[in-house]
Design a protein around this motif. Sequence first.
Motif, PDB file in Angstrom:
ATOM      1  N   ALA A   4       0.498  -1.091   0.286  1.00  0.00           N
ATOM      2  CA  ALA A   4      -0.263  -0.200  -0.106  1.00  0.00           C
ATOM      3  C   ALA A   4       0.746   1.591   0.119  1.00  0.00           C
ATOM      4  CB  ALA A   4      -0.486   0.136   1.417  1.00  0.00           C
ATOM      5  N   VAL A   5       0.300   2.766  -0.553  1.00  0.00           N
ATOM      6  CA  VAL A   5       1.100   3.653  -0.517  1.00  0.00           C
ATOM      7  C   VAL A   5       0.371   4.521  -0.323  1.00  0.00           C
ATOM      8  CG1 VAL A   5       2.130   5.280  -2.671  1.00  0.00           C
ATOM      9  CG2 VAL A   5       2.159   2.287  -2.729  1.00  0.00           C
ATOM     10  N   ALA A   6       0.738   5.624   0.312  1.00  0.00           N
ATOM     11  CA  ALA A   6       0.532   7.052   0.386  1.00  0.00           C
ATOM     12  C   ALA A   6       1.295   8.032   0.090  1.00  0.00           C
ATOM     13  CB  ALA A   6      -0.017   7.137   2.216  1.00  0.00           C
TER      14      ALA A   6
ATOM     15  N   LEU B 113       6.536  11.979  -2.582  1.00  0.00           N
ATOM     16  CA  LEU B 113       7.302  11.166  -1.516  1.00  0.00           C
ATOM     17  C   LEU B 113       6.164  10.435  -1.847  1.00  0.00           C
ATOM     18  CD1 LEU B 113       8.963  11.111   0.791  1.00  0.00           C
ATOM     19  CD2 LEU B 113       7.985  12.678   2.187  1.00  0.00           C
ATOM     20  N   ALA B 114       6.499   9.175  -1.940  1.00  0.00           N
ATOM     21  CA  ALA B 114       5.874   7.845  -1.610  1.00  0.00           C
ATOM     22  C   ALA B 114       6.148   7.073  -0.147  1.00  0.00           C
ATOM     23  CB  ALA B 114       5.856   7.187  -2.278  1.00  0.00           C
ATOM     24  N   GLY B 115       4.952   6.891   0.403  1.00  0.00           N
ATOM     25  CA  GLY B 115       5.544   6.297   1.403  1.00  0.00           C
ATOM     26  C   GLY B 115       5.248   4.687   1.626  1.00  0.00           C
ATOM     27  N   ILE B 116       6.160   3.490   1.351  1.00  0.00           N
ATOM     28  CA  ILE B 116       5.491   1.638   1.013  1.00  0.00           C
ATOM     29  C   ILE B 116       5.590   1.110   1.481  1.00  0.00           C
ATOM     30  CG2 ILE B 116       5.947   2.738  -1.374  1.00  0.00           C
ATOM     31  CD1 ILE B 116       9.012   1.162  -0.360  1.00  0.00           C
TER      32      ILE B 116
ATOM     33  N   LEU C  89      11.356   7.717  -2.395  1.00  0.00           N
ATOM     34  CA  LEU C  89      10.394   6.854  -1.247  1.00  0.00           C
ATOM     35  C   LEU C  89      10.966   6.235   0.051  1.00  0.00           C
ATOM     36  CD1 LEU C  89      10.420   3.949  -3.288  1.00  0.00           C
ATOM     37  CD2 LEU C  89       8.815   5.196  -3.592  1.00  0.00           C
ATOM     38  N   THR C  90       9.533   6.399   0.896  1.00  0.00           N
ATOM     39  CA  THR C  90      10.048   6.675   2.624  1.00  0.00           C
ATOM     40  C   THR C  90       8.843   5.339   3.026  1.00  0.00           C
ATOM     41  OG1 THR C  90      10.384   7.012   4.114  1.00  0.00           O
ATOM     42  CG2 THR C  90       8.577   8.441   3.317  1.00  0.00           C
ATOM     43  N   ASP C  91       9.454   4.839   4.433  1.00  0.00           N
ATOM     44  CA  ASP C  91       8.154   3.899   4.770  1.00  0.00           C
ATOM     45  C   ASP C  91       6.459   4.553   5.429  1.00  0.00           C
ATOM     46  OD1 ASP C  91       7.772   2.012   7.643  1.00  0.00           O
ATOM     47  OD2 ASP C  91       8.446   1.075   6.573  1.00  0.00           O
ATOM     48  N   ALA C  92       5.566   3.344   4.955  1.00  0.00           N
ATOM     49  CA  ALA C  92       4.165   3.767   4.935  1.00  0.00           C
ATOM     50  C   ALA C  92       4.169   4.687   6.699  1.00  0.00           C
ATOM     51  CB  ALA C  92       3.574   2.950   4.522  1.00  0.00           C
ATOM     52  N   ASP C  93       4.703   3.836   7.486  1.00  0.00           N
ATOM     53  CA  ASP C  93       4.349   4.414   8.706  1.00  0.00           C
ATOM     54  C   ASP C  93       4.465   5.382   9.307  1.00  0.00           C
ATOM     55  OD1 ASP C  93       3.864   0.506   9.874  1.00  0.00           O
ATOM     56  OD2 ASP C  93       2.555   1.681   9.195  1.00  0.00           O
ATOM     57  N   VAL C  94       5.480   5.139   8.841  1.00  0.00           N
ATOM     58  CA  VAL C  94       6.916   6.577   8.958  1.00  0.00           C
ATOM     59  C   VAL C  94       6.117   7.971   8.772  1.00  0.00           C
ATOM     60  CG1 VAL C  94       8.561   7.824   8.955  1.00  0.00           C
ATOM     61  CG2 VAL C  94       8.862   5.735   9.508  1.00  0.00           C
ATOM     62  N   PHE C  95       5.435   7.565   7.151  1.00  0.00           N
ATOM     63  CA  PHE C  95       5.107   8.690   6.848  1.00  0.00           C
ATOM     64  C   PHE C  95       3.591   8.976   7.136  1.00  0.00           C
ATOM     65  CE2 PHE C  95       4.042  11.385   2.692  1.00  0.00           C
ATOM     66  CZ  PHE C  95       3.092  10.996   2.560  1.00  0.00           C
ATOM     67  N   MET C  96       2.864   8.089   7.221  1.00  0.00           N
ATOM     68  CA  MET C  96       1.915   8.773   7.571  1.00  0.00           C
ATOM     69  C   MET C  96       1.499   8.622   9.273  1.00  0.00           C
ATOM     70  SD  MET C  96      -0.128   5.580   6.520  1.00  0.00           S
ATOM     71  CE  MET C  96      -1.661   4.812   6.793  1.00  0.00           C
TER      72      MET C  96
ATOM     73  N   PHE D 153       3.164  12.680   9.015  1.00  0.00           N
ATOM     74  CA  PHE D 153       1.808  13.320   7.557  1.00  0.00           C
ATOM     75  C   PHE D 153       0.270  13.652   8.500  1.00  0.00           C
ATOM     76  CE2 PHE D 153       4.566  14.963   4.340  1.00  0.00           C
ATOM     77  CZ  PHE D 153       6.185  14.630   4.418  1.00  0.00           C
ATOM     78  N   ASN D 154       0.400  12.773  10.001  1.00  0.00           N
ATOM     79  CA  ASN D 154      -0.788  12.832  10.091  1.00  0.00           C
ATOM     80  C   ASN D 154      -2.115  11.749   9.666  1.00  0.00           C
ATOM     81  OD1 ASN D 154      -2.231  13.096  12.414  1.00  0.00           O
ATOM     82  ND2 ASN D 154      -1.479  15.486  12.224  1.00  0.00           N
ATOM     83  N   ARG D 155      -1.828  11.273   8.540  1.00  0.00           N
ATOM     84  CA  ARG D 155      -2.625  10.929   8.019  1.00  0.00           C
ATOM     85  C   ARG D 155      -2.532   8.774   8.626  1.00  0.00           C
ATOM     86  NH1 ARG D 155      -1.178  11.359   2.512  1.00  0.00           N
ATOM     87  NH2 ARG D 155      -0.677  13.290   2.557  1.00  0.00           N
ATOM     88  N   ASN D 156      -3.785   8.441   8.569  1.00  0.00           N
ATOM     89  CA  ASN D 156      -4.563   7.456   9.100  1.00  0.00           C
ATOM     90  C   ASN D 156      -5.115   6.990   7.951  1.00  0.00           C
ATOM     91  OD1 ASN D 156      -7.092   8.774   8.999  1.00  0.00           O
ATOM     92  ND2 ASN D 156      -6.963   9.052  10.764  1.00  0.00           N
ATOM     93  N   GLU D 157      -4.923   7.359   6.640  1.00  0.00           N
ATOM     94  CA  GLU D 157      -5.320   6.203   5.457  1.00  0.00           C
ATOM     95  C   GLU D 157      -4.110   5.960   4.676  1.00  0.00           C
ATOM     96  OE1 GLU D 157      -9.817   6.470   6.159  1.00  0.00           O
ATOM     97  OE2 GLU D 157      -9.615   7.264   4.286  1.00  0.00           O
ATOM     98  N   TYR D 158      -4.740   4.998   3.855  1.00  0.00           N
ATOM     99  CA  TYR D 158      -3.375   4.504   2.761  1.00  0.00           C
ATOM    100  C   TYR D 158      -4.378   5.506   0.959  1.00  0.00           C
ATOM    101  CZ  TYR D 158      -0.433   1.393   5.425  1.00  0.00           C
ATOM    102  OH  TYR D 158       0.068   0.985   6.075  1.00  0.00           O
ATOM    103  N   MET D 159      -3.432   5.571  -0.071  1.00  0.00           N
ATOM    104  CA  MET D 159      -4.185   6.105  -1.047  1.00  0.00           C
ATOM    105  C   MET D 159      -4.331   5.627  -1.890  1.00  0.00           C
ATOM    106  SD  MET D 159      -1.636   9.878  -2.040  1.00  0.00           S
ATOM    107  CE  MET D 159      -2.873   9.953  -2.928  1.00  0.00           C
ATOM    108  N   GLN D 160      -3.887   4.116  -2.321  1.00  0.00           N
ATOM    109  CA  GLN D 160      -3.713   3.100  -2.822  1.00  0.00           C
ATOM    110  C   GLN D 160      -2.973   1.293  -2.414  1.00  0.00           C
ATOM    111  OE1 GLN D 160      -2.412   4.352  -6.845  1.00  0.00           O
ATOM    112  NE2 GLN D 160      -1.032   3.223  -6.943  1.00  0.00           N
TER     113      GLN D 160
END
Lengths: 388, 379
Positions: A103-105, A123-126, A196-203, A206-213
């Motif tokens: 998953a990616v944000a 910047l994509a968190g993977i 690219l960076t790690d998805a959890d660290v990114f979220m 950046f205060n997100r709790n949802e992925y994009m795809q």
Amino acid sequence: MSFISQTTALTATGIRGISQRLGSSFVVVIGVMTVVAVLISLLAMSQGARQMATANTRADRATVVSRGARGVGSSSLPRATVLKVFDAPGIKRTPEGQPYASAVAATGVDVLKKDGRRGTVFLAGITDGFRLTSPTIEVIEGRRIRPAVREIMVSESSRRIYRNMNIGDHITLRGGEWTIVGVYRDTGSINDSQILTDADVFMSAFNRNEYMQAMVVLESPASFARLKDALTSDPSIAVDVRTDAEMQQQNFGQLYTLLDFVAYFIGAIMASGAVFGALNALYASVDTRRREIATLRAIGFNNGPIMISVLAEALVLAIPAALVGTFLAWLFFNGDVANIQGLVFKLTVTPGLVLVSVFWALAIGLIGGSLPALRAARLPVATALRRT
Amino acid sequence: MKFLPLVLAGMLRKRGRALLMLLQMVSAFMLFGVLQGFNSGLKEVIARTHADRIYVASAVSLGDPLPVSHESRIESVPGITQVSARQQFGGTYKLPNQFIPIAAIEAKTFFEIYDEIVVAKDQLEALGRTRTGAIVGSETMKKHGMKVGDHISINSPVQRADGRAWEFDIVGSYTIEDQPENSVLIVTNFDYVNEGRRTGRDTVLMFVAKIANPAQATEIGLKIDNLFANSSNETHTQNESELAQSQIQRVGDIDFVVHGVVAAVFFALLLATGALMMQSVRERVPELAVLKTVGFTDERVMVLILLESIVFCVLAATIGLLLAKMILPLARQAVGVPNMPAVVFYMGIGFAVLLALISGAVPAWRGLKLKVVDALADA
């Protein structure tokens, strides 16, 4: 004499005579050359965009976005939904049972290009499964990112275009310092416009709790239907499942349609100018040759071969001019990097474009030569033989 | 102007050729008008911005949300008169290809900050009173046949927590003075959108503020950014002109493409025109000789030839530029440039004169140096 031998003889004479009509010949040549050079340069942009979009497309891969999302930018998937996707049937799994799923944000990040102007890089968190769903990401310098730390891998293109993207450099984002730890090879696809960076660290940053795809690799291309059915018929989630090809079309279709439109719009206007110029030049050429043509008709050459020889003269000028124009476009722009709103791609003069250029040369030459050819055939023999 | 008949006679000597040349030139100048019009139009957008408006967005990128709590601290910076949160998103109305942009703002301050927006006072008050209220741009109202009092529904990728579409009650309509064609937004209350959205609650894409003294924009911007430096929500403040410029810069190197194409087109045109003029003068050697015999000086003949060239080119340029002026608004949907700026017209005419002089130089020289005896001997 037969039709064919008349035509060949006349065409040969006409072409040899081009050197006596350099002025008008030049007008046709330069006219066609500039049209083709500009058209092919612009089409090289849309071809480049197209290739970037369709590189890396696999029949055995699917992308999951939120239902009704028009592009990846407007899609939002909660964590729970992503977990359900990872468990769906039809997905390839490793011997240990890990699904080929990721998953990616992502977000755009303002950065400075090396020339000082502002640009955007994505910047994509993977998630960890990314190395399975996107195996073409190959680290050529440094190392891959680790989870739970603010580390970034950059594409070769990003390192080349933007400042501070070398291994060891730091970027400050969201109150923290992120370190560049690796560079991955350009694949000529959308990944080249990313870092690219790690998805959890990114979220969390950046205060997100949802992925994009979410992306999955299927057991086989035939499993797509099974996956799609399972996910779209689940009432607890609202998703759309798309093939790689569908995603590319959705994300980039507008871009290369726009680029194509601009190229053909400008090309058409320039081509009409070239047609008028060719008409003028070829009329003048026929005028200069009027005694010659009248004589030929007087001694029995038919109208058909005469017309064809005029058209042939137009094409002999137009087609090489088009090839030179394409060559110039290739020489100056092939391989140049274009950067449109953060999307990085290379201008590409493909063999298909060479065919396009020849086609346009044919069109300009035939239309531009048609009326003069008619005029040549209709010259009243007697009047043409007069001195003025 | 007594020589105008002579000039016209010269131009129309070979009508077919003159017409074709005219058409070729018209197409070249039309293309110039469209391309340069687009280019200059973008520059005009930047020039038309308001120097007393600043935008506070995330230092990461304009698309990264800021917490709404930033607003009170921004307001406290001296020199700022009004602040409004501005959440910009969009959705489709009735059909999936009918896109309308939406701005969720604070009614009390937004319309004071954007003082070029004209809206009736009672409608403004209605927006403040009605949570689900919306003031819609006159252009959008006209295009979709909306009226005050309508209840509309918009489907957006920004989802509501209850999964429904965004519903608005139209309480009024606005127009931007001298840019009515840009009055396209649905302006609604920030609180309504903020409380209803599924994700990103209590965040906003940007704050817009009005400052008392435009000259202080940079200083105030730095002060604001310093308030949040080294936090996890750093800001980047720009005035409206900088914002417009950076948006345009991001699209890519439009300048280069436009100038490249225009250069190629004029190069081909110069050659064609030059060739044509040379041929035309060559054919008219006997006539020019007669003019000189009758009493025209060498210089007069040269000027006549140049004049012919200039009149022709300027005429073609005018037609081409007028055509471009008509075409450009058609592309407005795609590119957002409403009109061809006047400067493009002047540039075009300037290029026409230059083209005329360069392509007419050698023929005019020939005309100047023409010896009556030699010329008449040939005829």
